[in-house]
Design a protein around this motif. Structure first.
Motif, short mmCIF file in Angstrom:
data_model
loop_
_atom_site.label_atom_id
_atom_site.label_comp_id
_atom_site.label_asym_id
_atom_site.label_seq_id
_atom_site.Cartn_x
_atom_site.Cartn_y
_atom_site.Cartn_z
N SER A 1 0.82 -1.21 0.00
CA SER A 1 0.00 0.00 0.00
C SER A 1 0.86 1.26 0.00
N LEU A 2 1.99 1.24 0.71
CA LEU A 2 2.88 2.40 0.71
C LEU A 2 3.48 2.61 -0.68
N ASN A 3 3.90 1.54 -1.32
CA ASN A 3 4.43 1.63 -2.69
C ASN A 3 3.40 2.23 -3.64
N GLY A 4 2.14 1.77 -3.50
CA GLY A 4 1.08 2.26 -4.37
C GLY A 4 0.87 3.76 -4.21
N MET A 5 0.89 4.22 -2.95
CA MET A 5 0.70 5.65 -2.70
C MET A 5 1.89 6.47 -3.20
N LEU A 6 3.11 5.97 -2.98
CA LEU A 6 4.30 6.71 -3.41
C LEU A 6 4.37 6.83 -4.93
N GLN A 7 3.95 5.76 -5.62
CA GLN A 7 3.99 5.79 -7.09
C GLN A 7 3.01 6.80 -7.66
N LYS A 8 1.93 7.09 -6.90
CA LYS A 8 0.97 8.10 -7.37
C LYS A 8 1.50 9.52 -7.15
N GLN A 9 2.45 9.67 -6.21
CA GLN A 9 2.93 11.01 -5.87
C GLN A 9 4.27 11.36 -6.51
N PHE A 10 5.10 10.36 -6.76
CA PHE A 10 6.46 10.62 -7.26
C PHE A 10 6.71 9.86 -8.56
N SER A 11 7.58 10.41 -9.36
CA SER A 11 7.85 9.82 -10.68
C SER A 11 9.14 8.99 -10.69
N LEU A 12 9.59 8.57 -9.52
CA LEU A 12 10.79 7.74 -9.44
C LEU A 12 10.48 6.31 -9.90
N ALA A 13 11.53 5.55 -10.20
CA ALA A 13 11.37 4.16 -10.61
C ALA A 13 10.76 3.35 -9.46
N PRO A 14 9.85 2.40 -9.77
CA PRO A 14 9.20 1.59 -8.73
C PRO A 14 10.19 0.92 -7.78
N ALA A 15 11.31 0.41 -8.31
CA ALA A 15 12.30 -0.28 -7.47
C ALA A 15 12.91 0.68 -6.45
N LYS A 16 13.15 1.92 -6.87
CA LYS A 16 13.73 2.92 -5.96
C LYS A 16 12.72 3.33 -4.89
N LEU A 17 11.46 3.50 -5.30
CA LEU A 17 10.42 3.84 -4.34
C LEU A 17 10.22 2.72 -3.32
N ASP A 18 10.31 1.49 -3.79
CA ASP A 18 10.18 0.34 -2.90
C ASP A 18 11.26 0.36 -1.83
N LYS A 19 12.50 0.64 -2.23
CA LYS A 19 13.61 0.70 -1.26
C LYS A 19 13.43 1.84 -0.28
N LEU A 20 12.98 3.00 -0.79
CA LEU A 20 12.75 4.15 0.10
C LEU A 20 11.66 3.82 1.13
N GLY A 21 10.59 3.16 0.66
CA GLY A 21 9.50 2.78 1.56
C GLY A 21 9.96 1.80 2.62
N ILE A 22 10.79 0.84 2.24
CA ILE A 22 11.29 -0.16 3.19
C ILE A 22 12.20 0.49 4.23
N VAL A 23 13.05 1.42 3.80
CA VAL A 23 13.93 2.13 4.74
C VAL A 23 13.08 2.92 5.74
N PHE A 24 12.05 3.60 5.24
CA PHE A 24 11.16 4.38 6.13
C PHE A 24 10.50 3.47 7.16
N MET A 25 9.95 2.33 6.71
CA MET A 25 9.25 1.44 7.64
C MET A 25 10.22 0.81 8.63
N PHE A 26 11.43 0.43 8.17
CA PHE A 26 12.42 -0.13 9.08
C PHE A 26 12.75 0.85 10.20
N LEU A 27 13.02 2.11 9.83
CA LEU A 27 13.39 3.13 10.83
C LEU A 27 12.24 3.40 11.79
N ALA A 28 11.00 3.45 11.26
CA ALA A 28 9.84 3.72 12.11
C ALA A 28 9.58 2.58 13.09
N ILE A 29 9.64 1.33 12.60
CA ILE A 29 9.40 0.17 13.47
C ILE A 29 10.52 0.05 14.51
N TRP A 30 11.76 0.28 14.08
CA TRP A 30 12.91 0.22 14.99
C TRP A 30 12.78 1.28 16.08
#
Length: 418
Positions: A322-351
């Protein structure tokens, strides 16, 4: 990037009638997503309402679980786009603005639960190291970082690794639940079935038990990824196969979890259930104290660790998509890059949540409850009357039943909050 992209398209011709290893893997994944640490509180939360409310909720649990998740899977598969995720589907059917709002609410309903599991995982392992192993408590920063990183690394490794991890986790979980349920049978105390409860208070008890039952068996967080995986694997037959897998998942959930709930409840008197509720402890902690059993004491942390781990993976799957889906609607970056950014954000938040160990997590879970109920029960049924491809389900009893259960769940949650 979706986990389902790991599935080769060549499998789309596979026979729907034949049950495959792929189907078993997804059944276990959905089972693992549903069975979180909350199962250790479920016998008390449902049992405290009395034996008859437990029986009625047990009879309703199967239809509620299967029909609701089937409705959500049908909703995801109703998109005209072959690779649409949940975000794409809601935007397609409800418009861009409403779609983005629903997608945001969906993410915010799953993400707090991930934070809760991050805290729970750290606390469970820390307690095990100190109390069972007799060692000094490790650095919370390091321990939580390692645990959260290990969980996310499994998801990053791809769908095959993730499904394999569920197999490794879920089989012991199911075996332990069954073993413990049989272990408690000699302690069963049959309730007085001749005394019927007063209808006024009983109806309120049933009403408030609906959301508890709904969320005890919910695997909604994984349904979008699951439905997409079946679409890539089975093509046009994805709907039929999804229904078959969801049906077996529901049977497995009801069999193992309800046997565990009944066994625990029958091992305790109504007074003891109320006392356990007042103490806000898990059923295993209370049973260990009542029966003075080192066996149950040892099993408590193990079940909690396995259950939290499996449910963490399933909820991370939904949050990531769901985060990837929302980011892809807002930013024009490559899906793979957005996926990594989303994972980094979630890792830091959960940690961060795991390190801080906040006490507000229960309220966060309560607030995410109404949204999950609306997305799992109400929205797919409303879509039946809005989406042309779902019109064949209009007027069916199952549609009205799930809509009614959803309204009961949402109203009961809102009522309990105030």
């Amino acid at each position: 990037m979706s986990l389902s992209q790991d599935i080769p398209l060549s499998h789309s011709e596979e026979s729907v009638s034949r049950w495959s290893k792929h189907d078993t893997s997804w059944m276990l994944s959905l089972f693992g997503t549903a069975v979180g640490a909350g199962i250790l509180f479920l016998p008390i939360n449902i049992g405290v309402g009395g034996f008859w409310s437990l029986v009625i909720m047990a009879l309703m649990a199967g239809p509620m679980t299967f029909l609701a998740h089937r409705g959500l899977a049908r909703f995801v598969l109703s998109s005209s786009k072959p690779d649409a995720d949940f975000t794409d589907v809601v935007e397609e059917h409800f418009g861009a603005s409403a779609g983005r709002l629903i997608s945001l609410l969906y993410f915010l309903s799953i993400f707090p639960i991930l934070l809760i599991y991050g805290v729970g995982l750290t606390n469970t392992v820390d307690s095990f190291i100190v109390n069972q192993l007799g060692m000094e408590a490790p650095s919370r920063v390091i321990l939580s970082g390692v645990l959260v990183f290990a969980m996310i690394a499994i998801m990053m490794a791809g769908e095959k690794v993730m499904l394999r991890a569920f197999e490794v986790i879920v089989y012991p979980l199911a075996a332990i639940l069954a073993g413990l349920s049989f272990y408690l049978i000699p302690n069963w105390q049959m309730p007085d079935l001749s005394t019927l409860p007063e209808w006024g208070s009983f109806s309120v008890t049933l009403w408030l038990a609906v959301p508890v039952t709904v969320f005890a068996f919910s695997h909604a967080a994984a349904i979008s990824s699951f439905a997409n995986a079946q679409r890539r694997h089975y093509g046009r037959e994805a709907g039929q196969k999804s229904e078959q897998i969801l049906k077996r998942t529901s049977v497995m959930l009801i069999s193992f979890v309800l046997f565990f709930v009944f066994s625990c409840v029958l091992s305790l008197s109504p007074t003891q259930l109320l006392e356990a509720k007042a103490q806000n402890v898990s059923v295993l902690s209370y049973l260990a104290n009542v029966h003075n059993s080192p066996f149950i004491v040892a099993l408590g942390p193990l079940i909690a660790f396995i259950a939290i781990s499996s449910s963490f993976l399933g909820h991370f799957m939904g949050a990531r998509e769901s985060l990837n889906g929302m980011l892809q609607k807002q930013f024009s970056l490559a899906p793979a890059k957005l996926d990594k950014l989303g994972i980094v954000f979630m890792f830091l938040a959960i940690w961060f949540a795991a390190v801080m160990n906040p006490s507000i997590l229960g309220m966060m879970e309560a607030l995410s409850g109404p949204v999950i109920a609306m997305i799992l029960f109400i929205m797919p049924m409303l879509a039946v009357y809005k989406v042309e491809s779902l019109k064949c389900y209009r007027g069916r009893f199952s549609t009205y039943f799930i809509l009614l259960v959803g309204l009961l769940a949402v109203s009961a949650i809102v009522f309990s909050l105030f």
